[in-house]
Enzyme design. Structure first.
Site, PDB file in Angstrom:
ATOM      1  N   ASP A   1       0.883  -1.166   0.000  1.00 27.76           N
ATOM      2  CA  ASP A   1       0.000   0.000   0.000  1.00 27.76           C
ATOM      3  C   ASP A   1       0.920   1.214   0.000  1.00 27.76           C
ATOM      4  O   ASP A   1       1.644   1.455   0.977  1.00 27.76           O
ATOM      5  CB  ASP A   1      -0.894  -0.018   1.251  1.00 27.76           C
ATOM      6  CG  ASP A   1      -1.801   1.203   1.315  1.00 27.76           C
ATOM      7  OD1 ASP A   1      -1.551   2.190   0.593  1.00 27.76           O
ATOM      8  OD2 ASP A   1      -2.767   1.164   2.101  1.00 27.76           O
TER       9      ASP A   1
ATOM     10  N   TYR B   1      -7.389  15.362  -6.976  1.00 27.68           N
ATOM     11  CA  TYR B   1      -6.540  14.601  -7.905  1.00 27.68           C
ATOM     12  C   TYR B   1      -5.623  15.534  -8.689  1.00 27.68           C
ATOM     13  O   TYR B   1      -4.400  15.304  -8.771  1.00 27.68           O
ATOM     14  CB  TYR B   1      -7.448  13.814  -8.853  1.00 27.68           C
ATOM     15  CG  TYR B   1      -6.754  12.935  -9.859  1.00 27.68           C
ATOM     16  CD1 TYR B   1      -6.256  11.685  -9.497  1.00 27.68           C
ATOM     17  CD2 TYR B   1      -6.615  13.338 -11.190  1.00 27.68           C
ATOM     18  CE1 TYR B   1      -5.636  10.862 -10.436  1.00 27.68           C
ATOM     19  CE2 TYR B   1      -6.007  12.525 -12.133  1.00 27.68           C
ATOM     20  CZ  TYR B   1      -5.520  11.287 -11.754  1.00 27.68           C
ATOM     21  OH  TYR B   1      -4.917  10.470 -12.680  1.00 27.68           O
TER      22      TYR B   1
END
Ligand SMILES: NC(=O)c1ccc[n+]([C@@H]2O[C@H](COP(=O)([O-])OP(=O)(O)OC[C@H]3O[C@@H](n4cnc5c(N)ncnc54)[C@H](O)[C@@H]3O)[C@@H](O)[C@H]2O)c1
Length: 260
Positions: A64, A157
């Site tokens: 991760d 984003y």
């Protein structure tokens, strides 16, 4: 890309987001060119399948990218096994979208953590290892056209991708003296599961109106320049941002407020 099985013989490459899309295309091209590849992702099921499919030069690692301890562990595993890391590709990414007035701080943090912090942590631990290697290394970060062009509901984003572009330049500034090249690729629309929402209907047409080449890239068309950036031919390219967008940047983003 012309297959050249000699090009990356004896090279050790590390790819995040390797289980899908652009990361998987980069992984396959590195393998085709003779590299040993360690592919990391959160998608453990897909990694297990790839471990069987991709042959003995490929190793899957669960990672991760938002967890620093996991980066440390993966880098340590690679160095224990192979003694070095020549190339690193920071590809993993996704977003939770929403207009600025509706976006929760949790969703903002999710996106910034994955897209920007994930690349920072990757670069930090990859470069720590590369600094100890006389020959240095090469790092490629996948940013986005959205580093330059905003996207409706994509504030987190786009901001994080702009951060990845600047982080890349900062990396080049600090690491060039250690023989480490750090470059960014800024893809436009790429045909991967990430953009399933944009693949059909009116929204697809709106994208095609804006993209002069009238089609998305295939993942391999982003992997090709990514691979070039770690090759001998790119030895003097450092701190660069390479748009791979079918000329989209010259035409602007579609007005997504019609759909979201
Ligand atoms: N597809 C596009 O149009 C496009 C355009 C510009 C930039 N990008 C960027 O390219 C990169 C790759 O995207 P893609 O299109 O191949 O998407 P994809 O969804 O096909 O692949 C992304 C991969 O990242 C992995 N991932 C997600 N969260 C993770 C985490 N926390 N740790 C480790 N792995 C994680 C996913 O499991 C998946 O395998 C992303 O950074 C994306 O933002 C994509």
């Amino acid at each position: 890309m012309t297959q050249n099985t000699e090009q990356f013989q004896n090279k050790v490459a590390f790819v995040t987001g390797a289980a899908s899309g652009i990361g998987l295309a980069i992984t396959k091209q590195l393998l085709d060119n003779g590299a040993v590849v360690i592919g990391a992702d959160v998608n453990e099921d897909r990694l297990k399948e790839l471990d069987k499919e991709l042959g003995s030069s490929f190793t899957a690692e669960k990672l991760d990218v938002t967890k620093e301890s996991e980066h440390e562990k993966v880098i340590s595993n690679i160095v224990n096994e192979h003694g070095k890391i020549d190339f690193a590709f920071n590809v993993a990414g996704a977003q939770k979208a929403g207009t600025i007035t509706d976006l929760s701080l949790d969703d903002w943090n999710f996106t910034v953590d994955l897209v920007l912090n994930g690349v920072f942590l990757g670069m930090k631990h990859q470069a720590k290892q590369m600094k100890q290697q006389e020959h240095g290394g090469s790092i490629v970060n996948i940013s986005s056209l959205n580093a330059h062009v905003p996207m409706y509901t994509g504030s987190a984003y786009a901001s994080a991708k702009a951060g990845v572009e600047m982080l890349t330049k900062n990396g080049a500034l600090e690491l060039a003296r250690h023989n480490i090249n750090v470059n960014a690729i800024l893809p436009g629309l790429v045909n991967t599961p990430l953009v399933d929402d944009f693949k059909s209907g009116e929204i697809h047409e709106a994208f095609m109106e804006r993209i002069p080449m009238k089609r998305p890239a295939e993942p391999e068309e982003v992997a090709n320049p990514a691979i070039f950036l770690v090759s001998e031919g790119a030895s003097y390219i450092n701190g660069a941002s390479l748009l791979v967008d079918g000329a989209w940047a010259v035409s602007g983003y579609p007005d997504l407020s019609r759909w979201f």
